[in-house]
Design an enzyme around this catalytic site. Structure first.
Site, PDB file in Angstrom:
ATOM      1  N   GLU A  21      19.973 -18.717 -15.893  1.00 20.07           N
ATOM      2  CA  GLU A  21      19.873 -19.025 -17.320  1.00 20.07           C
ATOM      3  C   GLU A  21      18.782 -18.180 -17.970  1.00 20.07           C
ATOM      4  O   GLU A  21      18.935 -17.705 -19.093  1.00 20.07           O
ATOM      5  CB  GLU A  21      19.552 -20.507 -17.530  1.00 20.07           C
ATOM      6  N   TYR A  53      15.597 -22.696 -47.406  1.00 19.44           N
ATOM      7  CA  TYR A  53      16.327 -22.883 -46.159  1.00 19.44           C
ATOM      8  C   TYR A  53      16.685 -21.574 -45.467  1.00 19.44           C
ATOM      9  O   TYR A  53      16.898 -21.555 -44.258  1.00 19.44           O
ATOM     10  CB  TYR A  53      17.562 -23.768 -46.340  1.00 19.44           C
ATOM     11  N   GLU A  73      14.876 -30.164 -24.834  1.00 18.10           N
ATOM     12  CA  GLU A  73      13.986 -31.118 -25.502  1.00 18.10           C
ATOM     13  C   GLU A  73      12.739 -30.400 -26.029  1.00 18.10           C
ATOM     14  O   GLU A  73      12.278 -30.677 -27.142  1.00 18.10           O
ATOM     15  CB  GLU A  73      13.574 -32.234 -24.535  1.00 18.10           C
ATOM     16  N   LYS A  98      23.711 -27.044 -26.326  1.00 15.82           N
ATOM     17  CA  LYS A  98      23.777 -26.087 -25.222  1.00 15.82           C
ATOM     18  C   LYS A  98      25.208 -26.134 -24.668  1.00 15.82           C
ATOM     19  O   LYS A  98      25.485 -26.763 -23.649  1.00 15.82           O
ATOM     20  CB  LYS A  98      22.734 -26.451 -24.157  1.00 15.82           C
TER      21      LYS A  98
END
Length: 119
Positions: A21, A53, A73, A98
């Site tokens: 990863e 934004y 997280e 993910k």
């Protein structure tokens, strides 16, 4: 409290606990809901009195593309902290998706959602 939402911000990052990863990277998708009072901006039709934004979106993509972390997280927490640095933003909900997580069974998505506020 009013809400400004950004959905589907997509960027390539190298987050995860497995070496592949970190080496190969993968796409992460982020959804944000920013809580703020938009009345001053609406009354004066003034961008300076609300959250820009477009700038928030660029910052979020920069975080996803930036320093790798093990957990989504942690990634969500970093994004929330960056959003709360903007004047007027009192609260933020961050969802980090993910969709290519290393799971051995069929699935559609993995998502972590957090809510943080100035309070």
């Amino acid at each position: 409290m009013d809400r400004v939402a950004l959905r589907g911000l997509s960027a390539r990052g190298h987050h995860g606990v497995f070496p592949h990863e970190r080496e190969e990277g993968q796409t992460f998708v982020v959804d944000l809901t920013l809580g703020l009072d938009t009345r001053p901006a609406a009354a004066d039709d003034d961008l300076a009195k609300t959250v820009h934004y477009g700038i928030v979106a660029e910052e979020v993509v920069g975080i996803v593309e930036g320093e790798p972390v093990n957990l989504i997280e942690t990634l969500a927490e970093r994004i929330a902290r960056a959003c709360l640095k903007h004047d007027g933003v009192q609260e933020v909900e961050v969802s980090v998706h993910k969709p290519n997580a290393p799971i051995t069974v069929p699935f559609d998505d993995v998502t972590v959602t957090i809510t943080r506020s100035r309070v």
